[in-house]
Design a protein around this motif. Sequence first.
Motif, PDB file in Angstrom:
ATOM      1  N   THR A 135     -14.904 -32.281  -4.536  1.00  0.00           N
ATOM      2  CA  THR A 135     -14.879 -31.710  -3.185  1.00  0.00           C
ATOM      3  C   THR A 135     -13.860 -32.464  -2.334  1.00  0.00           C
ATOM      4  O   THR A 135     -13.878 -33.696  -2.284  1.00  0.00           O
ATOM      5  N   CYS A 144     -12.737 -22.080  -5.100  1.00  0.00           N
ATOM      6  CA  CYS A 144     -13.408 -21.427  -3.966  1.00  0.00           C
ATOM      7  C   CYS A 144     -12.599 -20.197  -3.561  1.00  0.00           C
ATOM      8  O   CYS A 144     -11.808 -20.252  -2.608  1.00  0.00           O
ATOM      9  N   ALA A 152     -16.331 -19.641   0.863  1.00  0.00           N
ATOM     10  CA  ALA A 152     -17.515 -20.498   1.015  1.00  0.00           C
ATOM     11  C   ALA A 152     -18.190 -20.824  -0.310  1.00  0.00           C
ATOM     12  O   ALA A 152     -18.979 -21.768  -0.386  1.00  0.00           O
ATOM     13  N   ASP A 153     -17.917 -20.057  -1.364  1.00  0.00           N
ATOM     14  CA  ASP A 153     -18.600 -20.252  -2.649  1.00  0.00           C
ATOM     15  C   ASP A 153     -17.697 -20.920  -3.671  1.00  0.00           C
ATOM     16  O   ASP A 153     -16.524 -20.542  -3.815  1.00  0.00           O
ATOM     17  N   ALA A 154     -18.239 -21.891  -4.396  1.00  0.00           N
ATOM     18  CA  ALA A 154     -17.542 -22.477  -5.540  1.00  0.00           C
ATOM     19  C   ALA A 154     -18.013 -21.744  -6.794  1.00  0.00           C
ATOM     20  O   ALA A 154     -19.207 -21.760  -7.114  1.00  0.00           O
ATOM     21  N   VAL A 155     -17.107 -21.077  -7.482  1.00  0.00           N
ATOM     22  CA  VAL A 155     -17.465 -20.311  -8.676  1.00  0.00           C
ATOM     23  C   VAL A 155     -16.456 -20.589  -9.772  1.00  0.00           C
ATOM     24  O   VAL A 155     -15.287 -20.896  -9.515  1.00  0.00           O
ATOM     25  N   GLU A 195     -17.429 -16.721 -13.790  1.00  0.00           N
ATOM     26  CA  GLU A 195     -18.343 -16.080 -12.844  1.00  0.00           C
ATOM     27  C   GLU A 195     -17.587 -15.142 -11.918  1.00  0.00           C
ATOM     28  O   GLU A 195     -18.061 -14.040 -11.611  1.00  0.00           O
ATOM     29  N   ARG A 206     -12.917 -28.069  -5.131  1.00  0.00           N
ATOM     30  CA  ARG A 206     -13.618 -27.329  -4.085  1.00  0.00           C
ATOM     31  C   ARG A 206     -13.115 -27.814  -2.729  1.00  0.00           C
ATOM     32  O   ARG A 206     -13.293 -28.977  -2.370  1.00  0.00           O
ATOM     33  N   ARG A 211     -15.631 -15.831   4.055  1.00  0.00           N
ATOM     34  CA  ARG A 211     -16.753 -15.459   3.191  1.00  0.00           C
ATOM     35  C   ARG A 211     -16.588 -16.018   1.781  1.00  0.00           C
ATOM     36  O   ARG A 211     -15.485 -16.331   1.341  1.00  0.00           O
ATOM     37  N   GLY A 212     -17.696 -16.136   1.076  1.00  0.00           N
ATOM     38  CA  GLY A 212     -17.667 -16.561  -0.313  1.00  0.00           C
ATOM     39  C   GLY A 212     -17.578 -15.373  -1.251  1.00  0.00           C
ATOM     40  O   GLY A 212     -17.913 -14.243  -0.896  1.00  0.00           O
ATOM     41  N   ARG A 236     -19.376 -14.567  -3.785  1.00  0.00           N
ATOM     42  CA  ARG A 236     -20.653 -13.907  -4.094  1.00  0.00           C
ATOM     43  C   ARG A 236     -21.039 -12.911  -3.001  1.00  0.00           C
ATOM     44  O   ARG A 236     -21.862 -12.020  -3.239  1.00  0.00           O
ATOM     45  N   GLU A 237     -20.453 -13.070  -1.810  1.00  0.00           N
ATOM     46  CA  GLU A 237     -20.683 -12.111  -0.730  1.00  0.00           C
ATOM     47  C   GLU A 237     -19.674 -10.974  -0.791  1.00  0.00           C
ATOM     48  O   GLU A 237     -20.049  -9.803  -0.894  1.00  0.00           O
TER      49      GLU A 237
END
Length: 278
Positions: free
Chosen positions: A112, A182, A210-213, A217, A250, A265-266, A268-269
């Motif tokens: 991070t 991200c 916002a999402d770490a993938v 994924e 990240r 936004r991430g 996943r959203e």
Amino acid sequence: MRILIVGGSGFLGSELVRQSAVEGHAVAATWLTRPRTAAGADWLPLDVRDRTATLDLVGAFGPDVVVNTASGGSDWMTTAVGAAHVAVATAAHGARLVHVSSDAVFSGEAITYAEDRVPDPVSPYGAAKAAAEAAVQAITPTAVIARTSLIIGDGGSAHEDLVHALASGGVHGVLFTDDVRCPVHVRDLAAALLELASSDRAGVHHVAGADAVSRYELGCLVARRDGIDPARLPYGRRADTELPGPLDVRLDCGLTQRHLTTRLRGAREFLTQPRIST
């Protein structure tokens, strides 16, 4: 504003052109290998490796803001030296610069990363982007350096195209389960960059999702959105290859997000919401 978008024919550049035109700005955008005629901008050829041409183009258009999205990957002359040429031209004509950088400037050792972390690249591309940042900071201290991550849209990005090609068998390869980023939606990123351009902010800002993938994924999210069975996507570990570059990076965008009205936004959203036609 008068906005010059360097690299306007690219995925991010095209969205910046669209949003800038919608907001009523006078827009010029450059291209190198892909001529464009899309409405909303004056389209101008430019090779940022040519210092004189870059100075002349910026001087002729007279922008208030220059947003540099151009990148030549690991090509040093385009990604590093070209960024310096854009910074010199911007400073020479008294314009504001927003320079788009990358999470590739980090090794992934810390996982991070906040804005004040010193770059420690481990790939040729990361080294070129880190050099570009250093040049921009030295030439134009009031510039915004916006580090971002994988850029996704409602179709059309390189990452989305790869998912479709892998699922159809059109290309061979795998999506890595241990390569984490991200991802950011191109609309969010473009809006944030334009918001930063019109602010008095300076220095490094992190502008990612916002999402770490993992890339796998991410691929599964794209596949489900597009009606593709994720089971058709091949996967593997990057650690088992000899590809240069970090594994898990990240970007901590908390500080930048507090100064933005644009919400980052991430994946996943935004990949589970209906697509928006533009």
